[in-house]
Scaffold this active site. Structure first.
Site, mmCIF file in Angstrom:
data_model
loop_
_atom_site.group_PDB
_atom_site.id
_atom_site.type_symbol
_atom_site.label_atom_id
_atom_site.label_comp_id
_atom_site.label_asym_id
_atom_site.label_seq_id
_atom_site.Cartn_x
_atom_site.Cartn_y
_atom_site.Cartn_z
ATOM 1 N N ASP A 255 5.105 0.574 -1.072
ATOM 2 C CA ASP A 255 4.414 0.126 -2.291
ATOM 3 C C ASP A 255 3.560 -1.092 -1.975
ATOM 4 O O ASP A 255 2.552 -1.332 -2.632
ATOM 5 C CB ASP A 255 5.454 -0.230 -3.369
ATOM 6 C CG ASP A 255 4.798 -0.624 -4.686
ATOM 7 O OD1 ASP A 255 3.967 0.169 -5.182
ATOM 8 O OD2 ASP A 255 5.100 -1.715 -5.204
ATOM 9 N N GLU A 260 -2.994 -4.621 2.143
ATOM 10 C CA GLU A 260 -3.423 -4.426 0.755
ATOM 11 C C GLU A 260 -4.482 -5.469 0.393
ATOM 12 O O GLU A 260 -4.563 -6.537 1.008
ATOM 13 C CB GLU A 260 -2.232 -4.486 -0.209
ATOM 14 C CG GLU A 260 -1.641 -5.858 -0.415
ATOM 15 C CD GLU A 260 -0.457 -5.873 -1.392
ATOM 16 O OE1 GLU A 260 0.131 -4.829 -1.677
ATOM 17 O OE2 GLU A 260 -0.129 -6.978 -1.861
ATOM 18 N N HIS A 292 1.062 -1.088 -4.945
ATOM 19 C CA HIS A 292 1.780 -2.270 -5.444
ATOM 20 C C HIS A 292 2.007 -2.172 -6.957
ATOM 21 O O HIS A 292 1.569 -3.034 -7.730
ATOM 22 C CB HIS A 292 1.007 -3.547 -5.083
ATOM 23 C CG HIS A 292 1.862 -4.775 -5.061
ATOM 24 N ND1 HIS A 292 1.710 -5.778 -4.128
ATOM 25 C CD2 HIS A 292 2.889 -5.179 -5.852
ATOM 26 C CE1 HIS A 292 2.586 -6.742 -4.359
ATOM 27 N NE2 HIS A 292 3.323 -6.390 -5.416
HETATM 28 P P1 NAD Z 1 14.958 -13.039 -4.589
HETATM 29 O O1 NAD Z 1 14.382 -14.352 -4.198
HETATM 30 O O2 NAD Z 1 15.769 -12.947 -5.824
HETATM 31 O O3 NAD Z 1 15.857 -12.462 -3.382
HETATM 32 C C1 NAD Z 1 15.417 -12.431 -2.059
HETATM 33 C C2 NAD Z 1 16.664 -12.401 -1.174
HETATM 34 O O4 NAD Z 1 16.266 -12.150 0.172
HETATM 35 C C3 NAD Z 1 17.458 -13.732 -1.147
HETATM 36 O O5 NAD Z 1 18.803 -13.470 -1.502
HETATM 37 C C4 NAD Z 1 17.327 -14.211 0.300
HETATM 38 O O6 NAD Z 1 18.499 -14.888 0.751
HETATM 39 C C5 NAD Z 1 17.124 -12.894 1.029
HETATM 40 N N1 NAD Z 1 16.484 -12.964 2.347
HETATM 41 C C6 NAD Z 1 15.401 -13.677 2.727
HETATM 42 N N2 NAD Z 1 15.100 -13.391 4.012
HETATM 43 C C7 NAD Z 1 16.014 -12.493 4.451
HETATM 44 C C8 NAD Z 1 16.224 -11.824 5.683
HETATM 45 N N3 NAD Z 1 15.423 -12.018 6.736
HETATM 46 N N4 NAD Z 1 17.283 -10.974 5.784
HETATM 47 C C9 NAD Z 1 18.098 -10.770 4.729
HETATM 48 N N5 NAD Z 1 17.946 -11.373 3.526
HETATM 49 C C10 NAD Z 1 16.909 -12.225 3.395
HETATM 50 O O7 NAD Z 1 13.714 -12.042 -4.631
HETATM 51 P P2 NAD Z 1 13.576 -10.718 -5.528
HETATM 52 O O8 NAD Z 1 13.133 -11.094 -6.899
HETATM 53 O O9 NAD Z 1 14.785 -9.896 -5.357
HETATM 54 O O10 NAD Z 1 12.304 -10.035 -4.824
HETATM 55 C C11 NAD Z 1 12.420 -9.372 -3.582
HETATM 56 C C12 NAD Z 1 11.028 -9.013 -3.052
HETATM 57 O O11 NAD Z 1 10.364 -8.111 -3.953
HETATM 58 C C13 NAD Z 1 10.076 -10.218 -2.927
HETATM 59 O O12 NAD Z 1 9.313 -10.070 -1.754
HETATM 60 C C14 NAD Z 1 9.171 -10.078 -4.119
HETATM 61 O O13 NAD Z 1 7.939 -10.724 -3.916
HETATM 62 C C15 NAD Z 1 9.030 -8.567 -4.169
HETATM 63 N N6 NAD Z 1 8.526 -8.042 -5.439
HETATM 64 C C16 NAD Z 1 7.787 -6.904 -5.391
HETATM 65 C C17 NAD Z 1 7.289 -6.351 -6.568
HETATM 66 C C18 NAD Z 1 6.476 -5.088 -6.558
HETATM 67 O O14 NAD Z 1 5.876 -4.743 -7.576
HETATM 68 N N7 NAD Z 1 6.435 -4.341 -5.453
HETATM 69 C C19 NAD Z 1 7.538 -6.980 -7.795
HETATM 70 C C20 NAD Z 1 8.309 -8.138 -7.814
HETATM 71 C C21 NAD Z 1 8.811 -8.669 -6.628
HETATM 72 C C1 COI Z 2 5.130 -9.993 -8.269
HETATM 73 O O1 COI Z 2 5.416 -10.178 -9.460
HETATM 74 O O2 COI Z 2 5.306 -10.866 -7.397
HETATM 75 C C2 COI Z 2 4.575 -8.714 -7.841
HETATM 76 O O3 COI Z 2 4.749 -8.339 -6.701
HETATM 77 C C3 COI Z 2 3.707 -7.974 -8.790
HETATM 78 C C4 COI Z 2 2.250 -8.206 -8.412
HETATM 79 C C5 COI Z 2 1.348 -7.227 -9.057
HETATM 80 C C6 COI Z 2 1.784 -9.595 -8.658
#
Ligand code: NAD
Ligand code: COI
Length: 326
Positions: A255, A260, A292
């Site tokens: 995703d 990107e 994404h």
């Molecule tokens: P979070 O901060 O709640 O959790 C991240 C976890 O990763 C933490 O517990 C941390 O200790 C752990 N971590 C960091 N490095 C690590 C490693 N090398 N090995 C193992 N664990 C590790 O974050 P979240 O809210 O759960 O988000 C997770 C990911 O999803 C982030 O990269 C965020 O940006 C992404 N995200 C993507 C989308 C999307 O639309 N695709 C949307 C929101 C968030």
């Molecule tokens: C985030 O909320 O960090 C995401 O990955 C969503 C993005 C479209 C900004």
């Protein structure tokens, strides 16, 4: 309170309008991103909110006519926080608008790969209705799933996997506190070697750059599936393609593509990622790609709008804001 909202999409408008009516605050809606020119639209406002993946540079904070900025998303890599501090702008974000949205997307991707949805759809489009041996799927409940990163989203993924009866291995320095979750913590090499499916839920900070690289792919089981809904840089796409071509890996769902666009929301204007790696991935039936959008649900969008606006009201009232970026 008078708020100027920037980067507003049509799907957000009803949530802004409902919040403004309910809380009796004024919210002006602008489609433009927040930048050094557009920030003057907020000259009469008390605060701004914005959704954009392009930068919030130092120059913007110098010119911003209000003391509060609420991001309507989780990632804040594009914000010059030092400049915000220097110019006394307080910034909030929405770290957990809907972990389930991304978790459900990751599970959907696992199921689609396990049940050979790509090859099945390709055959149907060719009006080929034979039962190909390659359509035989695997069951999620019979799989071992490795969850790398067990924060907000990783924990939501474990909860769903527990419902399916899958064996769950996790790697994270911080273990989930929720006692209802069932999982086995293991070091990363063990997770890579034992998992049928590996799903990434870690931040994209430099220490995680290419966490899944050639060495990691070599450790994985033949036929392993990989899901990346985390950040673009955590997966080495060139090395991944090598192991997809060789047949070592069973499939992948991406995703957050490594190259990107900086401006995700204007992707349609550019028509494409214009990237040969993306084109090759697109041509593979065991690869699922999305631009994404794992976050993009009705619940998530409502929470992004409401939680961002609530944080501005709290700033203005002098109340503590747990989601302030410092
Ligand atoms: P979070 O901060 O709640 O959790 C991240 C976890 O990763 C933490 O517990 C941390 O200790 C752990 N971590 C960091 N490095 C690590 C490693 N090398 N090995 C193992 N664990 C590790 O974050 P979240 O809210 O759960 O988000 C997770 C990911 O999803 C982030 O990269 C965020 O940006 C992404 N995200 C993507 C989308 C999307 O639309 N695709 C949307 C929101 C968030
Ligand atoms: C985030 O909320 O960090 C995401 O990955 C969503 C993005 C479209 C900004």
């Amino acid at each position: 309170m008078h708020i100027s909202a920037f980067g507003v999409r049509g799907d957000e408008v009803p949530y802004f309008q409902a919040w403004a009516a309910r809380t009796e605050n004024q919210v002006d809606l602008y489609g433009d991103y927040l930048n050094v020119d557009t920030c003057q639209l907020a000259a009469d406002a008390d605060a701004v909110t914005c959704f954009q993946t392009v930068p919030y540079p130092a120059e913007l904070f110098k010119k911003l006519p209000v003391p509060y900025l609420a991001l309507r998303n989780a990632g804040f890599e594009n914000v010059d926080l030092a400049a915000a501090r220097e110019h006394h702008v307080r910034v909030s974000y929405v770290p957990a608008y809907s972990p389930s949205a991304i978790a459900e997307f990751a599970i959907m991707s696992m199921l689609a790969l396990l049940r050979q949805n790509g090859p099945v759809q390709t055959a149907l489009h060719d009006h080929d209705y034979r039962l190909a041996k390659t359509f035989m799927g695997r069951e999620l409940g019979a799989c071992t799933v490795g969850v790398i990163g067990t924060g907000h989203i990783g924990q939501a993924v474990i909860k769903i996997l527990n419902g399916f009866g899958a064996r769950v291995l996790i790697t994270d320095a911080h273990l989930p506190k929720d006692p209802s979750l069932a999982y086995t913590p293991v070091p990363l090499p063990q997770l890579l070697a034992q998992s049928d499916i590996i799903t990434l839920h870690i931040p994209g900070d430099p220490s995680n750059h290419h966490l899944l690289n050639d060495e990691a792919f070599r450790l994985m089981k033949p036929g392993a599936l990989i899901i990346n809904t985390a950040r673009p840089n955590v997966l080495d796409t060139k090395a991944l393609l090598h192991h997809l071509r060789s047949g070592k890996l069973g499939g992948v769902a991406i995703d957050t593509f490594e190259h990107e666009a900086d401006d995700l929301l204007q992707l349609a204007e550019d028509h494409d990622f214009n990237d040969p790696l993306w084109e090759e991935l697109l041509s593979m039936p065991n690869v699922l790609l999305s631009p994404h959008i794992a976050y993009y649900t009705d619940v998530a969008v409502r929470n992004m709008v409401e939680q961002a606006l609530d944080s501005l009201v709290a700033f203005d009232a002098g109340q503590p804001v747990a989601t302030e970026l410092t």
